[in-house]
Design a protein around this motif. Structure first.
Motif, mmCIF file in Angstrom:
data_model
loop_
_atom_site.group_PDB
_atom_site.id
_atom_site.type_symbol
_atom_site.label_atom_id
_atom_site.label_comp_id
_atom_site.label_asym_id
_atom_site.label_seq_id
_atom_site.Cartn_x
_atom_site.Cartn_y
_atom_site.Cartn_z
ATOM 1 N N GLY A 1 -11.439 4.308 5.726
ATOM 2 C CA GLY A 1 -10.217 5.038 6.165
ATOM 3 C C GLY A 1 -10.728 6.365 6.599
ATOM 4 O O GLY A 1 -10.443 6.956 7.468
ATOM 5 N N GLN A 2 -11.758 6.942 5.880
ATOM 6 C CA GLN A 2 -12.374 8.294 6.286
ATOM 7 C C GLN A 2 -13.037 8.233 7.804
ATOM 8 O O GLN A 2 -12.847 9.142 8.426
ATOM 9 C CB GLN A 2 -13.479 8.660 5.306
ATOM 10 C CG GLN A 2 -12.974 8.998 4.073
ATOM 11 C CD GLN A 2 -12.436 10.509 3.738
ATOM 12 O OE1 GLN A 2 -12.611 11.367 4.738
ATOM 13 N NE2 GLN A 2 -12.004 10.562 2.460
ATOM 14 N N GLU B 1 -13.119 0.486 1.160
ATOM 15 C CA GLU B 1 -11.775 0.794 1.954
ATOM 16 C C GLU B 1 -11.539 2.102 2.088
ATOM 17 O O GLU B 1 -11.117 2.620 3.241
ATOM 18 C CB GLU B 1 -10.666 0.433 0.858
ATOM 19 C CG GLU B 1 -9.244 0.432 1.421
ATOM 20 C CD GLU B 1 -8.354 0.155 0.393
ATOM 21 O OE1 GLU B 1 -7.095 0.599 0.588
ATOM 22 O OE2 GLU B 1 -8.695 -0.551 -0.484
ATOM 23 N N ARG B 2 -12.115 3.225 1.288
ATOM 24 C CA ARG B 2 -11.942 4.395 1.405
ATOM 25 C C ARG B 2 -12.603 5.101 2.351
ATOM 26 O O ARG B 2 -12.580 5.871 3.448
ATOM 27 C CB ARG B 2 -12.167 5.201 0.135
ATOM 28 C CG ARG B 2 -10.830 5.063 -0.611
ATOM 29 C CD ARG B 2 -10.983 5.243 -2.324
ATOM 30 N NE ARG B 2 -10.069 5.332 -3.080
ATOM 31 C CZ ARG B 2 -9.411 4.160 -3.277
ATOM 32 N NH1 ARG B 2 -9.653 3.109 -2.670
ATOM 33 N NH2 ARG B 2 -8.145 4.138 -4.118
ATOM 34 N N SER C 1 0.746 -1.149 0.003
ATOM 35 C CA SER C 1 0.031 -0.004 0.093
ATOM 36 C C SER C 1 0.916 1.355 -0.072
ATOM 37 O O SER C 1 0.589 2.064 0.594
ATOM 38 C CB SER C 1 -1.155 0.005 1.270
ATOM 39 O OG SER C 1 -1.762 -1.046 1.097
ATOM 40 N N ALA D 1 -13.164 -0.815 -3.399
ATOM 41 C CA ALA D 1 -12.470 0.530 -3.171
ATOM 42 C C ALA D 1 -13.137 1.540 -2.505
ATOM 43 O O ALA D 1 -12.602 2.057 -1.761
ATOM 44 C CB ALA D 1 -12.091 1.063 -4.589
ATOM 45 N N VAL D 2 -14.703 1.543 -2.739
ATOM 46 C CA VAL D 2 -15.159 2.419 -2.126
ATOM 47 C C VAL D 2 -15.278 2.198 -0.581
ATOM 48 O O VAL D 2 -15.103 3.087 0.327
ATOM 49 C CB VAL D 2 -16.731 2.668 -2.575
ATOM 50 C CG1 VAL D 2 -17.632 3.423 -1.800
ATOM 51 C CG2 VAL D 2 -16.645 3.157 -4.120
ATOM 52 N N GLY E 1 -1.180 3.924 -5.825
ATOM 53 C CA GLY E 1 -2.466 4.359 -6.580
ATOM 54 C C GLY E 1 -2.420 4.958 -7.983
ATOM 55 O O GLY E 1 -2.964 4.649 -9.050
#
Length: 326
Positions: free
Chosen positions: A291-292, A287-288, A44, A284-285, A49
């Motif tokens: 994270g937020q 994961e983000r 990562s 991916a959504v 990215g």
């Protein structure tokens, strides 16, 4: 530029230049660039990215074949023999062998890679062992991104061998174009034990170690299970192999190619690949968003405070989750 795994090799080069160099190297099929790119993805790294975004338009055309089944079924030997046949046809091969995570180093226990050493010096074959790192479903979390790198590198066929954990090992169906479920006679009531999970995802059943006693009984069990399936689609083929003796592997490859042709003609392959992209987007959504949540609304101190309130039964987990999301 050298594609060393050492960060020091890139100290004097801007990150954009590093990504540019890796993109050129991967698209040219340079093994060191491919290895470096996969390492960035697995770790990562901040460059992962931008690198994947640049490689994604080039990631098309590879046939992804998943190989799953219980431990001891001979998946690694089967992958080894399939690779030999593909190379004899002049096709390039990428191999992703997902291994258990070492409890000592946190890396992959390289049992699968050891069995494939015959191809280690072949420039047309790229082998990568990946640790699950606690990820469930038989694959490593970064498997899909690693496939993007290998597809961009121009591999004709990518073989993905799952870790071999049992009936919950179904994530491969959301990754592979064709899924092979490998079973062997003599492991007890295999079909009954596994049919709730991986038995339902097979595009082709492989009965390996078919020189053992009980092979006819196992094939009959699979056929009986398939006869109960609803729908008008043709049932998956059952191919008998003895991978260590290279028996039946040519027929297995023929079955895969035949299935691929039918799926292309019917549009099923394109639909399956769109579904894979849909899964990647959803992942991916998620994961983000997580994270937020953890960076903005659930700092370590707040997390501990919320857990303490739950321990005191002042708030339940679902209400706490609603508050965090709000």
């Amino acid at each position: 530029m050298s594609f060393s795994t050492s960060e020091g090799s890139f100290a004097s080069v801007s990150r954009a230049s590093v990504v540019d160099a890796l993109v050129r190297g991967v698209c040219a099929g340079d093994a060191r660039a491919v290895a470096r790119a996969i390492s960035l993805v697995e770790d990562s790294h901040p460059d992962a990215g931008p690198l994947l975004a640049r490689l994604f338009p080039h990631a098309r055309g590879s046939l992804v074949v998943g190989v799953t089944g219980p431990p001891g079924a001979g998946k690694s030997s089967l992958v080894d023999r399939l690779t030999a046949h593909l190379r004899a046809e002049g096709r390039t091969v990428g191999i992703v062998a997902v291994d258990p995570t070492s409890p000592f180093s946190g890396g992959a226990i390289l049992g699968d890679r050891i069995r494939m050493q015959a191809h280690a010096t072949d420039p047309g074959v790229f082998i990568r062992s990946m640790a699950t790192r606690g990820h469930l479903g038989g694959l490593a979390e970064a498997t899909g991104q690693v496939l993007t790198v290998l597809e961009a590198a121009g591999k004709d066929v990518i073989l993905v061998e799952t870790v071999g954990v049992g009936q919950d090992e179904v994530e491969i169906v959301g990754t592979a174009d064709v899924s092979l479920v490998v079973l062997v006679p003599g492991l007890g009531d295999e079909v009954q034990a596994l049919k709730a999970g991986i038995m339902e995802i097979a595009d082709v059943f492989v009965v390996n170690k078919a020189d053992r006693d009980g092979v006819d009984s196992l094939v009959a069990e699979i056929e009986a299970m398939l006869s109960l399936a609803s729908g008008d689609e043709a049932p998956p083929r059952i191919v008998r192999t003895v991978a260590t003796a290279d028996r039946g592997t040519a027929e297995l490859l023929e079955a895969v190619e035949d299935l691929k042709g039918k799926m292309e003609a019917s549009g099923a392959l394109a639909a399956k690949r769109r579904d894979h992209l849909r899964r990647q987007l959803a992942g991916a959504v998620r994961e983000r968003l997580m994270g937020q949540v953890f960076s903005r609304a659930l700092a370590p101190a707040q997390l501990e405070e919320t857990v303490a309130r739950m321990a005191d039964r002042e708030i339940d987990p679902h209400t706490a989750a609603d508050d965090i999301v709000a």
